[in-house]
Scaffold this active site. Structure first.
Site, short mmCIF file in Angstrom:
data_model
loop_
_atom_site.label_atom_id
_atom_site.label_comp_id
_atom_site.label_asym_id
_atom_site.label_seq_id
_atom_site.Cartn_x
_atom_site.Cartn_y
_atom_site.Cartn_z
N ASP A 107 0.85 -1.19 0.00
CA ASP A 107 0.00 0.00 0.00
C ASP A 107 0.89 1.24 0.00
O ASP A 107 1.77 1.37 0.85
CB ASP A 107 -0.89 -0.02 1.24
CG ASP A 107 -1.98 1.06 1.18
OD1 ASP A 107 -2.30 1.52 0.07
OD2 ASP A 107 -2.49 1.43 2.24
N TYR A 109 1.25 5.67 -0.53
CA TYR A 109 0.85 6.85 0.26
C TYR A 109 0.99 8.04 -0.67
O TYR A 109 1.64 9.02 -0.34
CB TYR A 109 1.84 6.91 1.44
CG TYR A 109 1.57 7.80 2.61
CD1 TYR A 109 0.29 8.04 3.08
CD2 TYR A 109 2.64 8.38 3.30
CE1 TYR A 109 0.09 8.83 4.20
CE2 TYR A 109 2.44 9.17 4.41
CZ TYR A 109 1.16 9.40 4.87
OH TYR A 109 0.97 10.17 5.97
N HIS A 114 -3.44 13.92 1.23
CA HIS A 114 -3.66 12.95 2.31
C HIS A 114 -2.43 12.86 3.22
O HIS A 114 -2.56 12.87 4.44
CB HIS A 114 -3.97 11.57 1.73
CG HIS A 114 -4.06 10.48 2.75
ND1 HIS A 114 -5.12 10.38 3.63
CD2 HIS A 114 -3.22 9.46 3.06
CE1 HIS A 114 -4.92 9.33 4.43
NE2 HIS A 114 -3.78 8.76 4.11
N GLU A 180 -10.19 4.00 4.06
CA GLU A 180 -9.31 4.71 3.13
C GLU A 180 -9.74 4.35 1.72
O GLU A 180 -9.70 3.18 1.35
CB GLU A 180 -7.84 4.35 3.37
CG GLU A 180 -7.35 4.92 4.69
CD GLU A 180 -5.86 4.81 4.93
OE1 GLU A 180 -5.31 5.72 5.58
OE2 GLU A 180 -5.25 3.84 4.47
N GLU A 182 -9.15 4.03 -2.03
CA GLU A 182 -7.93 3.91 -2.82
C GLU A 182 -8.24 3.20 -4.15
O GLU A 182 -9.28 2.57 -4.31
CB GLU A 182 -6.89 3.06 -2.07
CG GLU A 182 -6.67 3.52 -0.63
CD GLU A 182 -5.43 2.91 0.02
OE1 GLU A 182 -4.59 2.31 -0.70
OE2 GLU A 182 -5.31 3.04 1.25
N ASP A 214 -9.04 0.40 2.38
CA ASP A 214 -8.03 -0.01 3.36
C ASP A 214 -8.55 0.39 4.75
O ASP A 214 -8.16 1.42 5.30
CB ASP A 214 -6.71 0.68 3.02
CG ASP A 214 -5.61 0.39 4.02
OD1 ASP A 214 -5.67 -0.64 4.69
OD2 ASP A 214 -4.67 1.22 4.11
N ARG A 218 -7.61 3.71 13.63
CA ARG A 218 -6.66 4.81 13.87
C ARG A 218 -6.06 4.80 15.26
O ARG A 218 -4.93 5.25 15.45
CB ARG A 218 -7.35 6.15 13.63
CG ARG A 218 -7.89 6.33 12.23
CD ARG A 218 -6.79 6.24 11.20
NE ARG A 218 -7.30 6.46 9.84
CZ ARG A 218 -6.59 6.29 8.74
NH1 ARG A 218 -5.33 5.89 8.81
NH2 ARG A 218 -7.13 6.51 7.56
N GLN A 221 -3.46 2.08 15.27
CA GLN A 221 -2.37 2.53 14.38
C GLN A 221 -1.49 3.57 15.07
O GLN A 221 -0.25 3.48 15.02
CB GLN A 221 -2.99 3.13 13.11
CG GLN A 221 -1.98 3.65 12.11
CD GLN A 221 -2.64 4.37 10.93
OE1 GLN A 221 -3.86 4.37 10.80
NE2 GLN A 221 -1.83 4.97 10.08
N TYR A 225 2.49 2.27 15.39
CA TYR A 225 3.20 2.43 14.11
C TYR A 225 4.64 2.90 14.22
O TYR A 225 5.40 2.78 13.26
CB TYR A 225 2.41 3.35 13.17
CG TYR A 225 2.68 4.83 13.31
CD1 TYR A 225 3.55 5.47 12.41
CD2 TYR A 225 2.05 5.59 14.27
CE1 TYR A 225 3.78 6.83 12.51
CE2 TYR A 225 2.28 6.95 14.37
CZ TYR A 225 3.15 7.57 13.50
OH TYR A 225 3.38 8.91 13.59
N LYS A 234 -4.25 -2.05 10.33
CA LYS A 234 -4.74 -2.12 8.95
C LYS A 234 -4.84 -3.55 8.42
O LYS A 234 -5.43 -3.77 7.37
CB LYS A 234 -3.82 -1.32 8.02
CG LYS A 234 -3.97 0.19 8.18
CD LYS A 234 -2.88 0.93 7.46
CE LYS A 234 -2.97 2.42 7.64
NZ LYS A 234 -4.03 3.06 6.83
N THR A 238 -8.88 -5.70 4.21
CA THR A 238 -8.74 -4.75 3.10
C THR A 238 -9.73 -5.22 2.05
O THR A 238 -9.66 -6.36 1.60
CB THR A 238 -7.31 -4.77 2.52
OG1 THR A 238 -6.38 -4.54 3.57
CG2 THR A 238 -7.15 -3.71 1.44
N GLU A 339 -9.44 12.44 8.15
CA GLU A 339 -9.16 13.74 7.53
C GLU A 339 -10.43 14.55 7.35
O GLU A 339 -10.45 15.75 7.59
CB GLU A 339 -8.63 13.53 6.10
CG GLU A 339 -7.26 13.06 5.92
CD GLU A 339 -7.05 12.85 4.42
OE1 GLU A 339 -7.25 11.71 3.95
OE2 GLU A 339 -6.70 13.81 3.72
O1 LIG Z 1 1.16 9.07 8.18
C1 LIG Z 1 0.99 8.00 8.79
O2 LIG Z 1 1.62 7.69 9.80
C2 LIG Z 1 -0.03 7.04 8.34
C3 LIG Z 1 -0.64 7.14 7.17
C4 LIG Z 1 -1.72 6.23 6.77
O3 LIG Z 1 -2.43 5.61 7.56
C5 LIG Z 1 -2.00 6.14 5.36
C6 LIG Z 1 -1.77 4.84 4.68
O4 LIG Z 1 -2.13 3.71 5.02
C7 LIG Z 1 -1.32 5.02 3.30
C8 LIG Z 1 -2.42 5.64 2.52
O5 LIG Z 1 -3.48 5.02 2.43
O6 LIG Z 1 -2.23 6.72 1.96
CA LIG Z 2 -3.93 2.92 2.98
#
Ligand SMILES: O=C(O)/C=C/C(=O)CC(=O)CC(=O)O
Ligand SMILES: [Ca+2]
Ligand SMILES: [Mg+2]
Length: 399
Positions: A107, A109, A114, A180, A182, A214, A218, A221, A225, A234, A238, A339
């Site tokens: 995945d 970004y 975003h 998410e 996508e 996705d 949160r 996460q 993370y 995540k 999916t 967001e």
């Molecule tokens: O910026 C972060 O720590 C996390 C970002 C995301 O959760 C986004 C991700 O999974 C990727 C995306 O879908 O753009």
């Molecule tokens: Ca994602």
């Protein structure tokens, strides 16, 4: 012989012809192609062994010449009204399955809007974009085994979370469950270990595109993370749409990227435009809450694939790589609820109520359309999922 009526304005006309896997009532799953509100059984119609399996993988592995020949033959049979009787099924009478066996899943970004918004929300004291972000398409490896087809119920995950002021983490169902929106790209022809796939080879390797949700917890996460990236927040589910729109159907949707500054390193430069003018829509319990424009994405899927393989990593038939959340510059174009509602602080109205994150029983449906080759539009169908309550005693762990 069977004929199929294609109404004017159909999103599933001869300029689309997306592939999927379906089961007619009480019969085994098989490969098919969607035309208007019908599904053609490809093995029955073409007598081609590439379509004998209940998965698109064998056909996708055969490469662009065979993809083009099959598309031409299907078009010919529909136009001539020469589909064998029994090969055409009404869409409403079939069950749609996962269209391909998912090999690896990555995945990205790739939306600047975003990435900057999530930077502000997750790392309020840092620059919104990390210093690497405009030099390479940032991504992570996800969990291929929990990619599910549209319509599959999404059980609220449980896990660890910790608010900044809490001394220790707690365990329990996620309270910040999100989506998410996508677009995902499916590899047809894999590449052996030790070979990089240049941007110019995108069309030789990638079979088509799907919609992806996705699902993201949160709270899980945010705690887990650092510093390695998304993990259990995540990997619980999916969702993908049941129709794979072939790249051949997306030719009229190709547009230049919005612009890259600084210019990326040579291996990431594009010889052809692989920006895509796909308009997404996100429905929350049936109300459209956002319209993310794919054309606003910073990195192209050809650049994602070039980056993914530049170290010599192999790819396989059925690999799925997703774009990352599609968010445009406007609030009404944000592809994740964190967001759209700014972490729940600026709720949106759904069903007359202010809402931030997902509740049990909520349904989220993502749809998309793009320009088609005949001047109309083509559809991606939908990826939908309903939130089911967390398991009472998740996997034997007491909260
Ligand atoms: O910026 C972060 O720590 C996390 C970002 C995301 O959760 C986004 C991700 O999974 C990727 C995306 O879908 O753009
Ligand atoms: Ca994602
Ligand atoms: Mg059309």
């Amino acid at each position: 012989m069977s004929t199929i009526e294609i109404p004017d304005g159909s999103l599933f006309g001869l300029d689309n012809l997306p592939y999927g896997v379906f089961s007619p009532a009480n019969a085994r799953p098989r490969a098919g192609v969607r035309v208007a509100d019908s599904v053609i059984d490809l093995h029955a119609a073409l007598r081609d062994d590439a379509f004998a399996a209940p998965s698109l993988n064998p056909f996708m592995a055969e490469g662009p010449a065979r993809w083009a020949a099959a598309r031409a033959r299907i078009t010919e049979l529909i136009m001539a009204g020469e589909l064998p009787p029994g090969a055409v099924h009404p869409l409403r009478e079939v069950k749609l399955r996962l269209p391909f066996e998912v090999a690896d899943y990555v995945d990205f970004y790739a939306s600047e809007h975003h990435a900057a918004n999530l930077g502000r929300l997750f790392r309020p004291n840092a620059e919104p974009l990390m210093p690497n972000w405009k030099h390479l398409p940032v991504g992570y490896h996800g969990r291929a085994g929990t990619v599910v087809v549209s319509g599959t119920g999404i059980v609220r995950p449980s896990g660890q979370r910790k608010e900044p002021d809490d001394p220790v983490p707690v365990f329990g169902p996620s309270i910040r469950l999100d989506i998410e929106a996508e677009v995902g790209f499916v590899i047809g022809v894999g590449s052996p270990v030790g070979t990089a796939v240049p941007t110019g080879a995108f069309g030789d390797r990638v079979f088509g595109a799907v919609l992806v949700n996705d699902w993201s917890a949160r709270d899980l996460q945010a705690w887990e993370y650092v510093p390695l990236g998304p993990h259990l927040g995540k990997s619980f589910a999916t969702s993908v749409s049941p129709w794979v729109v072939p790249l051949a159907a997306l030719q009229a949707a190709r547009v230049p990227l919005p612009g890259q500054d600084p210019q990326p390193l040579p291996y990431l430069r594009e010889s052809e435009d692989w920006g895509l003018d796909i308009d997404l829509a996100v429905e929350w319990n049936g109300e459209v809450v956002s319209r993310p424009p794919y054309a606003s994405m910073y990195w192209s899927p050809a650049q994602m694939l070039a980056h993914m393989t530049v170290n010599g990593a192999a790819t396989r038939t059925g690999d799925l790589f997703a774009s990352g959340t599609v968010s445009g510059p406007a609030r009404s174009q944000r592809g994740a609820f964190i967001e759209l509602t700014w972490g729940g602080a600026e709720p949106v109205t759904v069903g007359g109520e202010p809402r931030g994150f997902l509740r049990d029983g909520d349904t989220v449906t993502i749809t998309a359309t793009a320009p088609g080759e005949f001047g109309g539009r083509i559809g991606f169908g939908e990826v939908t999922g309903k939130i089911l309550p967390a398991r009472a005693e998740p996997f034997g762990v007491d909260s």
